[in-house]
Enzyme design. Structure first.
Site, PDB file in Angstrom:
ATOM      1  N   TRP A  21       0.667  -1.111  -0.022  1.00 41.92           N
ATOM      2  CA  TRP A  21       0.019   0.033   0.094  1.00 41.92           C
ATOM      3  C   TRP A  21       0.988   1.438  -0.172  1.00 41.92           C
ATOM      4  CZ3 TRP A  21      -4.517   0.031  -1.847  1.00 41.92           C
ATOM      5  CH2 TRP A  21      -5.343  -1.498  -1.861  1.00 41.92           C
ATOM      6  N   ASP A  24      -1.628   7.057   6.139  1.00 40.91           N
ATOM      7  CA  ASP A  24      -2.760   6.016   5.669  1.00 40.91           C
ATOM      8  C   ASP A  24      -3.059   5.143   6.876  1.00 40.91           C
ATOM      9  OD1 ASP A  24      -4.437   3.977   4.398  1.00 40.91           O
ATOM     10  OD2 ASP A  24      -2.820   3.579   2.874  1.00 40.91           O
ATOM     11  N   LYS A  62     -12.636  -0.983   5.857  1.00 41.14           N
ATOM     12  CA  LYS A  62     -11.710  -2.282   6.307  1.00 41.14           C
ATOM     13  C   LYS A  62     -12.275  -2.085   7.898  1.00 41.14           C
ATOM     14  CE  LYS A  62      -9.361  -2.519   2.954  1.00 41.14           C
ATOM     15  NZ  LYS A  62      -8.014  -1.722   2.603  1.00 41.14           N
TER      16      LYS A  62
HETATM   17  C1  LIG Z   1      -7.753  -1.100   1.361  1.00 39.80           C
HETATM   18  C2  LIG Z   1      -6.433  -0.121   1.535  1.00 39.80           C
HETATM   19  C3  LIG Z   1      -6.286   0.973   0.845  1.00 39.80           C
HETATM   20  C4  LIG Z   1      -7.070   1.401  -0.414  1.00 39.80           C
HETATM   21  O1  LIG Z   1      -8.495   1.644  -0.183  1.00 39.80           O
HETATM   22  P1  LIG Z   1      -9.447   1.799  -1.504  1.00 39.80           P
HETATM   23  O2  LIG Z   1     -10.482   2.370  -0.543  1.00 39.80           O
HETATM   24  O3  LIG Z   1      -9.760   0.584  -2.137  1.00 39.80           O
HETATM   25  O4  LIG Z   1      -8.878   2.780  -2.377  1.00 39.80           O
HETATM   26  C5  LIG Z   1      -5.218   2.090   1.053  1.00 39.80           C
HETATM   27  N1  LIG Z   1      -4.468   1.649   2.163  1.00 39.80           N
HETATM   28  C6  LIG Z   1      -4.575   0.501   2.874  1.00 39.80           C
HETATM   29  C7  LIG Z   1      -3.424   0.446   3.977  1.00 39.80           C
HETATM   30  C8  LIG Z   1      -5.457  -0.584   2.565  1.00 39.80           C
HETATM   31  O5  LIG Z   1      -5.634  -1.279   3.250  1.00 39.80           O
END
Ligand SMILES: *Cc1c(COP(=O)(O)O)cnc(C)c1O
Length: 360
Positions: A102, A172, A196
């Site tokens: 990521w 993030d 998530k």
């Molecule tokens: C799932 C995830 C993303 C991306 O998320 P989307 O909403 O699918 O664009 C970004 N960073 C991390 C750490 C993730 O687990």
């Protein structure tokens, strides 16, 4: 109805209470004779949901008043582009930690917008470990320092927070937001997809310190400018109404279940149950540095790929879904987000012990 046990890495398990409440109110929202899916986002019914979702984020995460909270479309991924567009600035460099899949995506997108300096690259360790937070430094004149609090695919998680002086820290937190208490004031921005740990897919959350928004250049088109959204309380355009409603109902459930402290305790307990099995049985191996084990995404290996496939298949036959590791790394992965009850983890660890006895 027999519910599956959902160990998916995303979208997440959502507590049955939350799903039921949404179902009961879907066609007739709280007795108003109309669905949220069909009223204007300017209507009071939705306005209350929108503001309640934002105020629950603020309350649960103890977000200070000088931050804006937004829910926007485009997922965590659009932020990989919007962050450098808004905050990097012409001719400047931003620092990024490359901790895995990521982080790498964020870096690749930022490089298309401006200059990126990679302060740490986990490549040599196959992204199984992280640097010490205290060793992190921003480069001279850095626009911001970006890192990923939890690598959803690699299964590693920061346990301390980098402090890099006056350089704004941007994180993030897609896959561990709301799972542990946070010193929000150490961050200039926290963001991620909501699917998530906060609700159904369809939106991303942003917590942005207001002074950072002053950097957003006026040359950006309206939607791509975070300032536009902050000035309109994330209602510049039609928001992802259904998703934000889901987040609101999910956050009310978090609040009823001990808030962030309650979620943190639960995450520690659930993850320990699984790591104890990995540590106590040679049949299973954890490929990550014990100092940075994720409490959300637990990756593990079995003695062979054949046994891993058999493990995933037999678990699914017993109702435990999505235990296959990400296709890029293989192995197995149990994701135990806030919506996964402790009882599901007991079922999983019993199955793991049993499987090792039969196949070890
Ligand atoms: C799932 C995830 C993303 C991306 O998320 P989307 O909403 O699918 O664009 C970004 N960073 C991390 C750490 C993730 O687990």
């Amino acid at each position: 109805m027999s519910r599956k046990l959902n160990f998916s890495a995303g979208p997440c398990a959502i507590p049955l209470e939350v799903l039921n409440e949404m179902q009961e109110n879907f066609a007739d929202y709280q007795g108003n004779g109309i669905s949220l899916a069909e009223v204007s986002h300017r209507h009071k019914l939705y306005d209350d949901v929108h503001n309640e979702a934002i105020s629950l984020m603020k309350e649960l995460l103890k977000v200070p008043d000088n931050y804006s909270i937004l829910f926007l479309g485009g997922g965590g991924t659009l932020a990989f582009t919007m962050i450098p567009m808004n905050f990097l600035g012409e001719g400047k460099t931003a620092d990024y930690v490359n901790s895995g899949t990521w982080a790498k995506k964020a870096i690749d997108d930022a490089k298309k917008v401006g200059n990126v300096n990679v302060v740490f690259d986990g490549k040599d360790s196959a992204y199984s470990t992280l640097p010490a937070a205290s060793s992190m430094k921003a480069s001279d004149g850095s626009a911001y320092f970006h890192f990923t609090s939890n690598e959803t695919i690699g299964g590693i998680q920061w346990k301390d927070w980098p402090e890099v002086g006056d350089t704004p820290v941007i994180c993030d937190m897609s896959s561990d937001i709301m799972s542990r208490e946070l010193p929000i004031d150490k961050f200039a921005m926290i963001y991620g997809g909501v699917q998530k740990n906060l609700g159904p897919a369809g939106a991303a959350f942003m917590i942005i310190r207001n002074d950072l928004l002053e950097r957003s250049p006026d040359s950006l088109t309206a939607y791509l400018n975070y300032k536009t959204h902050a000035e309109k309380n994330a209602m510049y355009n039609t928001p992802p109404v259904f998703t934000i409603w889901g987040v609101k109902v999910f956050l009310e459930w978090v609040k009823r279940n001990g808030g962030v402290a309650g979620m943190e305790q639960l995450a520690d307990k659930k993850s320990k149950l699984i790591y104890d099995v990995l540590d106590g049985d040679d049949f299973y191996k954890s490929p990550v540095d014990p100092a940075f084990r994720s409490t959300m995404n637990i990756v593990f290996r079995l003695p062979s790929e054949e046994l891993e496939a058999q493990f995933v298949k037999e678990a699914a036959a017993e109702g435990m879904m999505f235990l296959k590791g990400h296709r890029s790394v293989g192995g197995c992965r149990a994701s135990i987000y806030n919506g996964v009850p402790e009882s599901a983890v007991f079922t999983l660890t019993d199955f793991m012990k049993d499987f090792s006895r039969k196949n070890g």
